[in-house]
Design a protein around this motif. Structure first.
Motif, PDB file in Angstrom:
ATOM      1  N   LYS A 207       0.698 -10.149 -24.080  1.00  0.00           N
ATOM      2  CA  LYS A 207       0.206  -9.359 -25.214  1.00  0.00           C
ATOM      3  C   LYS A 207      -1.073  -8.596 -24.883  1.00  0.00           C
ATOM      4  CE  LYS A 207       2.410 -12.400 -28.577  1.00  0.00           C
ATOM      5  NZ  LYS A 207       2.235 -13.501 -29.541  1.00  0.00           N
ATOM      6  N   HIS A 208      -1.766  -9.012 -23.825  1.00  0.00           N
ATOM      7  CA  HIS A 208      -2.974  -8.304 -23.399  1.00  0.00           C
ATOM      8  C   HIS A 208      -2.658  -7.120 -22.505  1.00  0.00           C
ATOM      9  CE1 HIS A 208      -6.292 -11.013 -24.823  1.00  0.00           C
ATOM     10  NE2 HIS A 208      -5.246 -11.794 -25.043  1.00  0.00           N
ATOM     11  N   ALA A 209      -1.410  -7.012 -22.026  1.00  0.00           N
ATOM     12  CA  ALA A 209      -0.954  -5.844 -21.256  1.00  0.00           C
ATOM     13  C   ALA A 209      -1.867  -5.506 -20.082  1.00  0.00           C
ATOM     14  CB  ALA A 209      -0.808  -4.630 -22.179  1.00  0.00           C
ATOM     15  N   VAL A 210      -2.002  -6.460 -19.172  1.00  0.00           N
ATOM     16  CA  VAL A 210      -2.788  -6.196 -17.961  1.00  0.00           C
ATOM     17  C   VAL A 210      -1.982  -6.433 -16.683  1.00  0.00           C
ATOM     18  CG1 VAL A 210      -5.093  -6.526 -18.910  1.00  0.00           C
ATOM     19  CG2 VAL A 210      -3.789  -8.519 -18.176  1.00  0.00           C
ATOM     20  N   VAL A 211      -1.031  -7.380 -16.728  1.00  0.00           N
ATOM     21  CA  VAL A 211      -0.211  -7.676 -15.549  1.00  0.00           C
ATOM     22  C   VAL A 211       1.238  -7.895 -15.989  1.00  0.00           C
ATOM     23  CG1 VAL A 211      -2.047  -8.703 -14.146  1.00  0.00           C
ATOM     24  CG2 VAL A 211      -0.778 -10.129 -15.781  1.00  0.00           C
ATOM     25  N   LEU A 212       2.117  -8.088 -15.008  1.00  0.00           N
ATOM     26  CA  LEU A 212       3.527  -8.350 -15.279  1.00  0.00           C
ATOM     27  C   LEU A 212       3.777  -9.853 -15.155  1.00  0.00           C
ATOM     28  CD1 LEU A 212       5.104  -5.455 -13.155  1.00  0.00           C
ATOM     29  CD2 LEU A 212       4.274  -5.418 -15.523  1.00  0.00           C
ATOM     30  N   PRO A 213       3.999 -10.566 -16.268  1.00  0.00           N
ATOM     31  CA  PRO A 213       4.201 -12.017 -16.218  1.00  0.00           C
ATOM     32  C   PRO A 213       5.461 -12.396 -15.454  1.00  0.00           C
ATOM     33  CG  PRO A 213       3.671 -11.288 -18.450  1.00  0.00           C
ATOM     34  CD  PRO A 213       3.976 -10.064 -17.648  1.00  0.00           C
ATOM     35  N   ALA A 214       5.488 -13.654 -14.990  1.00  0.00           N
ATOM     36  CA  ALA A 214       6.579 -14.116 -14.136  1.00  0.00           C
ATOM     37  C   ALA A 214       7.828 -14.524 -14.905  1.00  0.00           C
ATOM     38  CB  ALA A 214       6.090 -15.292 -13.290  1.00  0.00           C
ATOM     39  N   ILE A 215       7.685 -14.778 -16.222  1.00  0.00           N
ATOM     40  CA  ILE A 215       8.821 -15.219 -17.040  1.00  0.00           C
ATOM     41  C   ILE A 215       9.436 -13.999 -17.738  1.00  0.00           C
ATOM     42  CG2 ILE A 215       9.467 -16.597 -19.061  1.00  0.00           C
ATOM     43  CD1 ILE A 215       7.317 -18.604 -18.234  1.00  0.00           C
ATOM     44  N   PRO A 216      10.778 -13.832 -17.657  1.00  0.00           N
ATOM     45  CA  PRO A 216      11.407 -12.627 -18.195  1.00  0.00           C
ATOM     46  C   PRO A 216      11.052 -12.310 -19.644  1.00  0.00           C
ATOM     47  CG  PRO A 216      12.961 -13.791 -16.811  1.00  0.00           C
ATOM     48  CD  PRO A 216      11.741 -14.668 -16.914  1.00  0.00           C
ATOM     49  N   GLU A 217      11.061 -13.311 -20.534  1.00  0.00           N
ATOM     50  CA  GLU A 217      10.764 -13.014 -21.942  1.00  0.00           C
ATOM     51  C   GLU A 217       9.320 -12.526 -22.098  1.00  0.00           C
ATOM     52  OE1 GLU A 217      11.166 -17.133 -23.659  1.00  0.00           O
ATOM     53  OE2 GLU A 217       9.284 -16.548 -24.638  1.00  0.00           O
ATOM     54  N   SER A 218       8.418 -13.054 -21.284  1.00  0.00           N
ATOM     55  CA  SER A 218       7.020 -12.610 -21.322  1.00  0.00           C
ATOM     56  C   SER A 218       6.909 -11.197 -20.763  1.00  0.00           C
ATOM     57  CB  SER A 218       6.140 -13.563 -20.515  1.00  0.00           C
ATOM     58  OG  SER A 218       6.332 -14.905 -20.912  1.00  0.00           O
ATOM     59  N   LEU A 219       7.682 -10.908 -19.725  1.00  0.00           N
ATOM     60  CA  LEU A 219       7.668  -9.568 -19.143  1.00  0.00           C
ATOM     61  C   LEU A 219       8.088  -8.527 -20.175  1.00  0.00           C
ATOM     62  CD1 LEU A 219       7.449  -7.598 -16.773  1.00  0.00           C
ATOM     63  CD2 LEU A 219       9.775  -8.251 -16.110  1.00  0.00           C
ATOM     64  N   GLU A 220       9.092  -8.852 -20.987  1.00  0.00           N
ATOM     65  CA  GLU A 220       9.540  -7.903 -22.018  1.00  0.00           C
ATOM     66  C   GLU A 220       8.427  -7.641 -23.038  1.00  0.00           C
ATOM     67  OE1 GLU A 220      12.304  -6.080 -21.984  1.00  0.00           O
ATOM     68  OE2 GLU A 220      12.521  -6.976 -19.989  1.00  0.00           O
ATOM     69  N   ILE A 221       7.693  -8.693 -23.377  1.00  0.00           N
ATOM     70  CA  ILE A 221       6.561  -8.511 -24.306  1.00  0.00           C
ATOM     71  C   ILE A 221       5.509  -7.600 -23.672  1.00  0.00           C
ATOM     72  CG2 ILE A 221       4.643  -9.707 -25.440  1.00  0.00           C
ATOM     73  CD1 ILE A 221       6.514 -12.158 -25.676  1.00  0.00           C
ATOM     74  N   ALA A 222       5.219  -7.831 -22.394  1.00  0.00           N
ATOM     75  CA  ALA A 222       4.217  -7.006 -21.707  1.00  0.00           C
ATOM     76  C   ALA A 222       4.658  -5.550 -21.651  1.00  0.00           C
ATOM     77  CB  ALA A 222       3.982  -7.545 -20.294  1.00  0.00           C
ATOM     78  N   LYS A 223       5.919  -5.313 -21.345  1.00  0.00           N
ATOM     79  CA  LYS A 223       6.414  -3.928 -21.274  1.00  0.00           C
ATOM     80  C   LYS A 223       6.238  -3.227 -22.621  1.00  0.00           C
ATOM     81  CE  LYS A 223      10.499  -3.675 -19.109  1.00  0.00           C
ATOM     82  NZ  LYS A 223      11.829  -4.157 -18.632  1.00  0.00           N
ATOM     83  N   GLY A 224       6.495  -3.980 -23.689  1.00  0.00           N
ATOM     84  CA  GLY A 224       6.327  -3.403 -25.023  1.00  0.00           C
ATOM     85  C   GLY A 224       4.875  -3.073 -25.326  1.00  0.00           C
TER      86      GLY A 224
END
Length: 453
Positions: free
Chosen positions: A368-385
């Motif tokens: 949710k802080h949108a600084v890196v690409l997390p390692a877990i797919p569901e977290s990655l989708e949140i980051a992309k958003g």
């Protein structure tokens, strides 16, 4: 992320650690302490607020454990960590790099996590493919839980591209080859401008008085990995760093496909399209030079995406890396992880924190802080958003994962010693002091000699 100087530090720290034999896994009475203060070290200041939020959630769930986060800049981080390991005062848990953990594990500085993972039924298959596997040593011991990953893309100044007659569509379909550089070199030449406004592909261009280089050069020449500098060109030219990865024992630095890749890259300096090594090492970072329009494009990692897009007055855009001679794109994939120090007296508490950092609960917070690409797919989708909400489309980075066009960061023994050989060798070639062929052949012999002992 870049590793050069820190690896040299690791190299100097190895000897004292060997001599003192200061710590070993599970050797101290009470080493598995499950409560009290846990010191956690990390290097990225941009991620600090995210991990502070994770800390608050964790401490509510574990009132008997208090987390102290110690954040320092990248170079200082590794200096401090290596000195603390030597002194026996290292943090209980810390962010770790794939290039470093083999040597730290070999020196018994990292706690193997297999038993803890099995006991607590942590799913290592919850991470993107390849990330968890990279942290397993040759003996089967696992030394970290994945936290995030990065890939490489082309960053460019859209205003300058359009002034050069290049659309976003053009920038997304560039090709590269080691003979004439393909449409990628044509774009670099077109976006290079001398101090009289003449472009690099126009008659009268003065390569000795360049105002804007078409492509930027990092303050390192890539050493043995070339993560953001040259690896994507060489791999699409059919080259591989090692005989196998991870845990290869033979480098291919004398391979003609690698040599011709580096020769082409060096030729960009001769043509005035790429800054000289002296200019790149001037102390001004590549992002700052991009902001000053000293170069119009850069190949850089996903961890820098937000920094480029936050530059005032710059219309930053992202494009995929150019397609190479094999008809494909390629990007190095580097995954970071959190590790437990083997000398900690609070290993159980440190493990609980590392386990939380590797969970979807914490990685969703980081996302949710949108600084890196997390390692877990569901977290990655949140980051992309969240990145998209800020006008940053990560597709140029994440397509490599979706399309299977990534290759692993080199994971081997002797990383610090390899660095000492390859940094001056690559600098010498890029400075124009020596030719790529004989220099890389000699360096390759020295590097592979390390694996004979």
């Amino acid at each position: 992320m870049r590793i050069g100087r820190a690896l040299s530090v690791l190299g100097t720290a190895v000897l004292p650690l060997v001599l003192t034999g200061c710590v070993g896994a599970g050797t101290t009475e009470g080493a598995y302490g499950a409560e009290g203060m846990v010191r956690y070290a990390m290097w990225d200041a941009d991620q600090l607020p995210a991990y502070q939020e994770c800390e608050q959630v964790f401490e509510r769930k574990h009132p008997h454990i208090q987390i102290t986060i110690e954040q320092t800049g990248y170079d200082d981080y590794w200096n401090n960590l290596m000195n603390a390991l030597v002194a026996g005062t290292a943090p209980d848990a810390f962010a770790n790099h794939a290039s470093k953990y083999p040597q730290l594990a070999k020196l018994d500085q990292l706690e193997p996590l297999n038993g803890l993972i099995q006991r607590d039924q942590v799913r290592t298959d919850q991470y993107l493919p390849g990330l968890a596997e990279a942290w397993v040593g040759p003996d089967g011991s696992r030394y970290g839980l994945p936290k995030d990953f990065d890939t490489v893309a082309l960053v460019y100044n859209r205003k300058m591209a359009r002034a050069a007659g290049l659309s976003d569509q053009d920038m997304s379909h560039l090709t590269w080859n080691p003979q004439d550089g393909g449409t990628f070199e044509k774009a670099i030449a077109r976006m290079t401008v001398d101090d009289k406004g003449v472009r690099g592909d126009q008659p009268g261009f003065d390569k000795n008085h360049v105002k804007t280089h078409g492509l930027g050069l990092d303050d390192t020449t890539g050493e043995a990995h070339g993560q953001t500098q040259w690896s994507h060109y060489a791999v699409t030219n059919g080259w591989q760093h090692l005989d196998r990865n991870p845990w290869g024992t033979h480098y291919n630095l004398d391979d003609p496909r690698f040599v011709e890749t580096i020769q082409w890259w060096r030729s960009l300096i001769d043509k005035g399209y790429l800054p000289t090594v002296e200019q790149a090492k001037s102390g001004i970072g590549m992002t700052e030079q991009f902001a000053a329009e000293s170069h119009a494009m850069a190949t850089d990692g996903s961890w820098t995406a937000k920094s480029y897009h936050e530059l005032d007055g710059v219309d930053t855009a992202l494009a995929p890396l150019p397609t190479g001679p094999n008809g494909k794109r390629a990007s190095m994939l580097n995954g970071l992880a959190d590790s437990v120090w083997a000398g900690s007296k609070k290993k159980e508490a440190a493990w609980q924190w590392v386990k939380f950092l590797g969970s979807a609960e914490c990685q969703n917070i980081v996302a949710k802080h949108a600084v890196v690409l997390p390692a877990i797919p569901e977290s990655l989708e949140i980051a992309k958003g969240r990145f998209a909400e800020q006008g940053i489309d990560l597709k140029a980075f994440t397509d490599h994962v979706d399309n299977g066009t990534t290759f692993q960061y080199p994971i081997t023994d002797h990383a610090a010693d390899i660095e000492k050989i390859m940094e001056p060798a690559m600098d010498s070639v890029m400075l124009g002091k020596t030719q790529a062929g004989p220099t890389l052949r000699d360096a390759n012999e020295q590097v592979n000699e390390l694996f004979q002992h």
